[in-house]
Design a protein around this motif. Structure first.
Motif, short mmCIF file in Angstrom:
data_model
loop_
_atom_site.label_atom_id
_atom_site.label_comp_id
_atom_site.label_asym_id
_atom_site.label_seq_id
_atom_site.Cartn_x
_atom_site.Cartn_y
_atom_site.Cartn_z
N ALA A 120 77.35 4.64 18.17
CA ALA A 120 76.82 4.54 19.53
C ALA A 120 77.00 5.82 20.33
O ALA A 120 76.12 6.21 21.11
N ASP A 121 78.12 6.48 20.16
CA ASP A 121 78.42 7.70 20.92
C ASP A 121 78.28 8.96 20.06
O ASP A 121 78.90 9.99 20.33
N MET A 122 77.45 8.86 19.02
CA MET A 122 77.25 10.00 18.11
C MET A 122 75.75 10.31 18.05
O MET A 122 75.05 9.84 17.15
N PHE B 287 75.88 -7.81 8.23
CA PHE B 287 76.10 -7.47 9.64
C PHE B 287 76.49 -6.00 9.84
O PHE B 287 76.52 -5.54 10.98
N LEU B 288 76.79 -5.28 8.76
CA LEU B 288 77.26 -3.91 8.91
C LEU B 288 76.24 -2.95 9.50
O LEU B 288 76.62 -2.08 10.30
N PRO B 289 74.95 -3.01 9.12
CA PRO B 289 74.00 -2.04 9.70
C PRO B 289 73.99 -2.06 11.23
O PRO B 289 74.10 -1.01 11.87
N ILE B 290 73.86 -3.25 11.81
CA ILE B 290 73.84 -3.36 13.27
C ILE B 290 75.19 -2.95 13.85
O ILE B 290 75.26 -2.29 14.90
N PHE B 291 76.28 -3.32 13.17
CA PHE B 291 77.62 -2.95 13.65
C PHE B 291 77.76 -1.43 13.72
O PHE B 291 78.24 -0.88 14.72
N PHE B 292 77.33 -0.74 12.67
CA PHE B 292 77.43 0.72 12.67
C PHE B 292 76.55 1.33 13.75
O PHE B 292 76.98 2.27 14.45
N LEU B 293 75.34 0.82 13.90
CA LEU B 293 74.43 1.39 14.89
C LEU B 293 74.88 1.10 16.31
O LEU B 293 74.75 1.94 17.20
N LYS B 294 75.42 -0.10 16.53
CA LYS B 294 75.78 -0.53 17.88
C LYS B 294 77.16 -0.03 18.30
O LYS B 294 77.38 0.30 19.48
N VAL B 295 78.09 0.09 17.35
CA VAL B 295 79.48 0.42 17.69
C VAL B 295 79.89 1.79 17.17
O VAL B 295 80.27 2.68 17.94
N VAL B 296 79.82 1.97 15.85
CA VAL B 296 80.36 3.18 15.23
C VAL B 296 79.58 4.42 15.64
O VAL B 296 80.16 5.45 16.00
#
Length: 232
Positions: free
Chosen positions: A41-43, A30-39
């Motif tokens: 997102a504003d970068m 689940f980490l790839p989507i988590f990083f793309l969607k959350v971490v």
């Protein structure tokens, strides 16, 4: 040699090791989507979400987390046996210590390689499935994307297996210390991030080649000096 590798598997607390591997798979998938969607997102400067091809670099970095699984196996296969003094019994088998060490090393390499390979597979499937709902990565993966993913999956699973052996000689066989072994694995996992903080640009593939070479060197030293480091 295959019988010795099988013996290492039988000596382990298999439910505990399998449970640990499953935990890694569940987290990493689940980490790839988590990083793309959350971490990220504003970068906007982070471009992993531009395409499936770009996301591959993120996937590779995340799956190298299985280096920590290798550190855990070093603890189970080497350090615990030294501390429990059961290694002396193993060294009493009618074959050389060097051969036994190589069997243990091959077991760890095989376990980390298969574990990382499976993690790449389930993570790729989960990323694609979740992306259908969240629409984080535009487009769909092409045949070239899938082919590249499979090739990199195999290569980097092998690189993770070799890199996981870096702590083996110093912390596994010589010092026989669990915490430094784990800290070393965590450091290796985060090393690309440390380089980024220092504004040092280094190709990830080149870095994983260096890690692989260091892992092989650690194995060579472990096999060469196992007779001199004693059983206790």
């Amino acid at each position: 040699m295959l019988k010795l590798i099988e013996l290492e598997w039988k000596k382990l607390e298999r439910k505990k090791v399998i449970g640990e591997a499953i935990t890694y798979w569940l987290i990493l998938m689940f980490l790839p989507i988590f990083f793309l969607k959350v971490v990220f997102a504003d970068m906007p400067i982070v471009r992993f979400g531009e395409s499936y091809a770009a996301a591959l670099d993120l996937m590779i970095a995340i799956q190298m987390g299985f280096i920590l699984f290798g550190a855990s196996l070093i603890n189970h296969v080497f350090i615990e046996e030294y501390k429990n003094k059961t290694i002396a019994l193993s060294f009493g088998y009618p074959f050389s210590r060097k051969r036994l060490v190589m069997a243990k090393v091959l077991f760890i390499v095989l376990a980390v390689f298969i574990g990382t390979l499976v993690s790449f597979g389930v993570s790729g499937i989960a990323t694609f499935a979740l992306n259908q709902v969240m629409d984080v990565i535009p487009g769909t993966p092409t045949a070239a994307d899938l082919t590249n993913y499979v090739i990199r999956m195999i290569i980097h699973s092998f690189a993770a297996a070799l890199a996981s052996l870096i702590p083996l000689f110093l912390f596994g066989i010589w010092k026989r210390a669990v915490i430094p072994t784990v800290i070393c694995a965590v450091f290796l996992m985060q090393f690309p991030n440390f380089l980024g903080l220092l504004r040092i640009t280094l190709s990830p593939d080149f870095l994983y080649i260096i890690f692989s070479i260091l892992g092989v060197l650690s194995v060579i030293l472990s096999v060469k000096f196992v007779n001199k480091l004693g059983d206790m």
